[in-house]
Design a protein around this motif. Sequence first.
Motif, PDB file in Angstrom:
ATOM      1  N   ASP A 100       0.817  -1.212   0.000  1.00 29.44           N
ATOM      2  CA  ASP A 100       0.000   0.000   0.000  1.00 29.44           C
ATOM      3  C   ASP A 100       0.857   1.271   0.000  1.00 29.44           C
ATOM      4  OD1 ASP A 100       1.026  -0.389   2.510  1.00 29.44           O
ATOM      5  OD2 ASP A 100      -0.812   0.128   3.592  1.00 29.44           O
ATOM      6  N   VAL A 101       2.015   1.215  -0.635  1.00 26.36           N
ATOM      7  CA  VAL A 101       2.907   2.375  -0.646  1.00 26.36           C
ATOM      8  C   VAL A 101       2.316   3.514  -1.468  1.00 26.36           C
ATOM      9  CG1 VAL A 101       4.977   0.984  -0.350  1.00 26.36           C
ATOM     10  CG2 VAL A 101       4.211   1.557  -2.644  1.00 26.36           C
ATOM     11  N   ASP A 102       2.663   4.732  -1.094  1.00 24.35           N
ATOM     12  CA  ASP A 102       2.299   5.921  -1.865  1.00 24.35           C
ATOM     13  C   ASP A 102       3.310   7.004  -1.491  1.00 24.35           C
ATOM     14  OD1 ASP A 102       1.174   7.931  -3.314  1.00 24.35           O
ATOM     15  OD2 ASP A 102      -0.825   7.795  -2.420  1.00 24.35           O
ATOM     16  N   THR A 103       4.478   6.945  -2.129  1.00 21.54           N
ATOM     17  CA  THR A 103       5.570   7.839  -1.764  1.00 21.54           C
ATOM     18  C   THR A 103       6.089   8.597  -2.978  1.00 21.54           C
ATOM     19  OG1 THR A 103       7.250   6.114  -2.092  1.00 21.54           O
ATOM     20  CG2 THR A 103       6.310   6.322   0.117  1.00 21.54           C
ATOM     21  N   THR A 104       6.612   9.784  -2.710  1.00 23.36           N
ATOM     22  CA  THR A 104       7.212  10.618  -3.755  1.00 23.36           C
ATOM     23  C   THR A 104       8.613  11.019  -3.322  1.00 23.36           C
ATOM     24  OG1 THR A 104       5.069  11.503  -4.431  1.00 23.36           O
ATOM     25  CG2 THR A 104       7.004  12.748  -5.084  1.00 23.36           C
ATOM     26  N   THR A 105       9.582  10.794  -4.178  1.00 21.22           N
ATOM     27  CA  THR A 105      10.961  11.216  -3.918  1.00 21.22           C
ATOM     28  C   THR A 105      11.379  12.202  -4.995  1.00 21.22           C
ATOM     29  OG1 THR A 105      11.764   9.265  -5.119  1.00 21.22           O
ATOM     30  CG2 THR A 105      11.652   9.108  -2.714  1.00 21.22           C
ATOM     31  N   VAL A 106      12.149  13.214  -4.576  1.00 21.02           N
ATOM     32  CA  VAL A 106      12.545  14.286  -5.486  1.00 21.02           C
ATOM     33  C   VAL A 106      14.064  14.425  -5.484  1.00 21.02           C
ATOM     34  CG1 VAL A 106      12.294  16.727  -6.073  1.00 21.02           C
ATOM     35  CG2 VAL A 106      10.375  15.490  -5.038  1.00 21.02           C
ATOM     36  N   PHE A 107      14.663  14.447  -6.684  1.00 23.70           N
ATOM     37  CA  PHE A 107      16.089  14.679  -6.882  1.00 23.70           C
ATOM     38  C   PHE A 107      16.258  16.068  -7.528  1.00 23.70           C
ATOM     39  CE2 PHE A 107      15.264  10.231  -7.207  1.00 23.70           C
ATOM     40  CZ  PHE A 107      16.407   9.502  -6.926  1.00 23.70           C
ATOM     41  N   THR A 108      17.297  16.787  -7.156  1.00 24.52           N
ATOM     42  CA  THR A 108      17.613  18.032  -7.851  1.00 24.52           C
ATOM     43  C   THR A 108      19.114  18.129  -8.086  1.00 24.52           C
ATOM     44  OG1 THR A 108      17.778  19.262  -5.757  1.00 24.52           O
ATOM     45  CG2 THR A 108      15.649  19.312  -6.908  1.00 24.52           C
ATOM     46  N   ALA A 154      20.654  14.647  -6.774  1.00 28.86           N
ATOM     47  CA  ALA A 154      20.502  13.911  -5.516  1.00 28.86           C
ATOM     48  C   ALA A 154      19.188  14.232  -4.817  1.00 28.86           C
ATOM     49  CB  ALA A 154      21.672  14.226  -4.590  1.00 28.86           C
ATOM     50  N   PHE A 155      18.831  13.353  -3.860  1.00 27.61           N
ATOM     51  CA  PHE A 155      17.652  13.589  -3.030  1.00 27.61           C
ATOM     52  C   PHE A 155      17.715  14.986  -2.430  1.00 27.61           C
ATOM     53  CE2 PHE A 155      16.158   9.104  -1.447  1.00 27.61           C
ATOM     54  CZ  PHE A 155      15.660   8.841  -2.703  1.00 27.61           C
ATOM     55  N   THR A 156      16.586  15.674  -2.432  1.00 27.86           N
ATOM     56  CA  THR A 156      16.510  16.951  -1.742  1.00 27.86           C
ATOM     57  C   THR A 156      16.553  16.707  -0.231  1.00 27.86           C
ATOM     58  OG1 THR A 156      14.096  16.897  -1.608  1.00 27.86           O
ATOM     59  CG2 THR A 156      15.079  17.897  -3.594  1.00 27.86           C
ATOM     60  N   PRO A 157      16.926  17.715   0.569  1.00 23.93           N
ATOM     61  CA  PRO A 157      16.914  17.540   2.027  1.00 23.93           C
ATOM     62  C   PRO A 157      15.546  17.096   2.548  1.00 23.93           C
ATOM     63  CG  PRO A 157      18.153  19.504   1.456  1.00 23.93           C
ATOM     64  CD  PRO A 157      17.531  19.014   0.190  1.00 23.93           C
ATOM     65  N   LYS A 158      14.469  17.612   1.955  1.00 26.84           N
ATOM     66  CA  LYS A 158      13.121  17.221   2.384  1.00 26.84           C
ATOM     67  C   LYS A 158      12.881  15.736   2.133  1.00 26.84           C
ATOM     68  CE  LYS A 158       8.225  18.471   1.710  1.00 26.84           C
ATOM     69  NZ  LYS A 158       7.716  17.220   1.190  1.00 26.84           N
ATOM     70  N   THR A 159      13.260  15.252   0.959  1.00 29.14           N
ATOM     71  CA  THR A 159      13.099  13.830   0.658  1.00 29.14           C
ATOM     72  C   THR A 159      13.958  12.974   1.583  1.00 29.14           C
ATOM     73  OG1 THR A 159      12.480  14.165  -1.663  1.00 29.14           O
ATOM     74  CG2 THR A 159      13.476  12.057  -1.108  1.00 29.14           C
ATOM     75  N   GLN A 160      15.171  13.417   1.866  1.00 31.69           N
ATOM     76  CA  GLN A 160      16.035  12.680   2.787  1.00 31.69           C
ATOM     77  C   GLN A 160      15.359  12.530   4.150  1.00 31.69           C
ATOM     78  OE1 GLN A 160      20.057  14.323   3.011  1.00 31.69           O
ATOM     79  NE2 GLN A 160      19.892  15.025   0.898  1.00 31.69           N
ATOM     80  N   ARG A 161      14.806  13.644   4.655  1.00 33.68           N
ATOM     81  CA  ARG A 161      14.169  13.613   5.965  1.00 33.68           C
ATOM     82  C   ARG A 161      12.971  12.673   5.972  1.00 33.68           C
ATOM     83  NH1 ARG A 161      16.044  13.851  10.474  1.00 33.68           N
ATOM     84  NH2 ARG A 161      14.825  11.968  10.710  1.00 33.68           N
ATOM     85  N   GLU A 162      12.161  12.735   4.917  1.00 36.70           N
ATOM     86  CA  GLU A 162      10.988  11.864   4.828  1.00 36.70           C
ATOM     87  C   GLU A 162      11.395  10.399   4.783  1.00 36.70           C
ATOM     88  OE1 GLU A 162       8.059  14.972   2.382  1.00 36.70           O
ATOM     89  OE2 GLU A 162       9.138  13.378   1.330  1.00 36.70           O
TER      90      GLU A 162
END
Length: 325
Positions: free
Chosen positions: A40-48, A260-268
């Motif tokens: 049941d995953v529903d995740t978003t990861t962002v790289f910049t 790379a992963f944004t700091p927000k994505t890393q924290r999540e």
Amino acid sequence: MRRTATPFSLVILGLGVFLLVLAPLLAWYVEPRAQRTPTDVDTTTVFTGTGSYFDTDEVETVRGKKITITRHARGDVADSERSGRAVWDVSTTVDTDASLPAADPHDALQWTLERWVTDRRTNKPVHCCEEKPYFEGEAYLKFPFDVQERSYIWWDNTLGSTVTLAYRGKKRIQGYEGLRFTGTVPPAKTGTRLVPGAIVGVEDAGQVLAEEWYSNHGIELVADQRTGRIIYAAIGPRKTLRAPGGKKDAVVLLDSKRIAFTPKTQREQVDLAETDSSLLRTVGRTVPLGAGIAGFVLVAVGTVLVIRGRTRPDAPESSQPTLTM
């Protein structure tokens, strides 16, 4: 006088035995079955990052621009339940500042849709349920549970093949420790694309089947050891076009040393890893250890109480009446 076990001592002894049986059951049976890839995953990861890309409006490669990669993974619960596998639908967009915010993924620089199907226990690909494309290897999007300090075979979807990622020690992300893996991808032909010949330096031709080439300056992944969740990711993609049979890149479609992963994505991702890891640790270690210690103590106390028991006076012997003559 004789001794008998009290109900209280028997309850204490029984509870202790129950806890001693429960402890290994949790550690050896329940925890391994809790180590299952969720459906049941529903995740978003962002790289910049910054890099170069081919601007179709300018009809040339522009450099030093911000590049954003957004990946959304959503589990297909219905198909997962029917198949007994983890079925994830994954959407990935590569955007420039011109296409953000992305109202329509078709406006992105690149947009791909994938269906990833894996064995929920081993994390290995399972070829069913309209999987697309065909995957191989040991890991993609996540590592298996209980990640080992060794090399892993990682699926690179752009390459359409696997890449060996070597273990490079431990690394802290947002204060949380994970296992670090790195690898590179040498230039490889990945397909063809019909383009005007002039773009790839073939001036006397109209349309030509240019060769698509891909390489990666460097892949760096940091995974949570217990759950296999990726808490940090960085890639260095390079996609180019070459003239048919050409030996050199003629056009750069996309090139970045590091996205790379944004700091927000890393924290999540760290928060999710901490939560899942804590649950597995509780089921597999904390509760079994506590149950084992408590069970041992209760069995010891219960045994002592049963042995000591409760004293009762012996029943008097029945006297026989004396008959007189």
